[in-house]
Write a protein that holds these residues in place. Sequence first.
Motif, PDB file in Angstrom:
ATOM      1  N   GLU A 126       0.853  -1.183   0.000  1.00  0.00           N
ATOM      2  CA  GLU A 126       0.000   0.000   0.000  1.00  0.00           C
ATOM      3  C   GLU A 126       0.892   1.237   0.000  1.00  0.00           C
ATOM      4  O   GLU A 126       1.742   1.393   0.867  1.00  0.00           O
ATOM      5  N   TYR A 127       0.696   2.094  -0.993  1.00  0.00           N
ATOM      6  CA  TYR A 127       1.467   3.335  -1.093  1.00  0.00           C
ATOM      7  C   TYR A 127       0.630   4.489  -0.569  1.00  0.00           C
ATOM      8  O   TYR A 127      -0.591   4.524  -0.722  1.00  0.00           O
ATOM      9  N   GLN A 128       1.294   5.457   0.041  1.00  0.00           N
ATOM     10  CA  GLN A 128       0.599   6.593   0.623  1.00  0.00           C
ATOM     11  C   GLN A 128       1.505   7.819   0.605  1.00  0.00           C
ATOM     12  O   GLN A 128       2.727   7.709   0.510  1.00  0.00           O
ATOM     13  N   THR A 129       0.908   8.975   0.700  1.00  0.00           N
ATOM     14  CA  THR A 129       1.684  10.175   0.969  1.00  0.00           C
ATOM     15  C   THR A 129       1.959  10.217   2.466  1.00  0.00           C
ATOM     16  O   THR A 129       1.207   9.648   3.263  1.00  0.00           O
ATOM     17  N   VAL A 130       3.022  10.889   2.865  1.00  0.00           N
ATOM     18  CA  VAL A 130       3.317  11.020   4.291  1.00  0.00           C
ATOM     19  C   VAL A 130       2.458  12.119   4.910  1.00  0.00           C
ATOM     20  O   VAL A 130       2.135  12.077   6.090  1.00  0.00           O
ATOM     21  N   HIS A 131       2.057  13.105   4.100  1.00  0.00           N
ATOM     22  CA  HIS A 131       1.194  14.164   4.632  1.00  0.00           C
ATOM     23  C   HIS A 131      -0.218  13.643   4.872  1.00  0.00           C
ATOM     24  O   HIS A 131      -0.611  12.580   4.383  1.00  0.00           O
ATOM     25  N   GLY A 132      -0.992  14.392   5.641  1.00  0.00           N
ATOM     26  CA  GLY A 132      -2.324  13.966   6.041  1.00  0.00           C
ATOM     27  C   GLY A 132      -3.412  14.413   5.080  1.00  0.00           C
ATOM     28  O   GLY A 132      -3.153  14.770   3.924  1.00  0.00           O
TER      29      GLY A 132
END
Length: 377
Positions: free
Chosen positions: A282-288
């Motif tokens: 699962e890939y994600q941005t680190v920001h919220g």
Amino acid sequence: MTRTQVPAPAAPLRAAKPVIGLAVGRGTGPEVADVFEQVLGALTARHPHGVAIERSPRLYHSYASLRAERGVDRIRALTAEDAAHYERFCRTRAEQGTEAIFRTAINAQSLYLVRQRLRAVKVDLLTDAGRSLLLVRDQAQGFYTGDNRHTPGEVTRTLTFSQEITEAVITYALRRARCEWPDGRLDRIVMAYKFHLLDGALDAWVAELADRLGVRIDLFQPDTVNRNLITHGLPDRTLIVAGNEWADIMHVILLDRFGSHRQENHCTENVCLGPGLAGLVEYQTVHGSADALAGQGRVNPVATIRAAALVAERHAGCPGAVRATEQALRTLDERRVHTPDLGGRHSTTTVVDALLEALDVPEADGASKGAALVGGS
């Protein structure tokens, strides 16, 4: 240090049309998802079979959207619903052969329930000035996992550590380190956990596993790791396996210290170690979720752009996608095309359009021109 004989995982068979999962949360999630689809479409445009996106039908809550609900019981119910739905989505995608999911930010409590159930680790390789640090963050156990019991004026949180999960996390971390540094040189293995609270159990598990694998593993309290980091730095090729209690807070510091990236520009990956998940990533941005920016066209797209490049290269048969994307981002830096959070005056759409204009799309594996991104059901 003795080299650990940990076998590398076999390369998965890729379907003719790669299928990528997409899960979207509230706040700026829909805008971020649009950026991901647009950039992934451009990077995979030459793929001979196209790329399918399977989007989860649920729009998951952010923390801010949950706070708008009335009452603790309602928030608890929605948190559980989001967690159950997203877990089913991940398991279904894994069962059907999907290798990767891109997820925008969602409520952390729901998210960590899923990570516990899927036995996820967050992985980030940070490099700077010839040094490299591999951070493997244990998201499958500890305080960030567990269950809450509510009584008037009190919340009791019950959590678990297990030898089985500890071994799974360490074994994966070592295997991943061998993949990142294939010459076998690994200068140090450090574990950062609040092990003093566990009656010596974690110490014993780690010592037994280190002896079995023939490696040295230094298990430290988080404050000791911080003190060593400040005083001595860390040697090149350090593998840190850490509990969320430390790693969540320190991730942004390590990005600054070792990765030279701002949090807003960075993406990362979560690898599922649970049975039946075939290493789903699962890939994600680190920001919220940045709910306050929703609908304003001001969200920074750089982390999402980088995630799309990683997915294209690793899971959609597009070698060179990361290099081409980084070159295009350097062009934007030279032209000072940035969103307001980076000191610029450009909208999200303007930055993405400039990126796509500067992007020299590489040929895909066995590529033929004219393939397009195909939206899944």
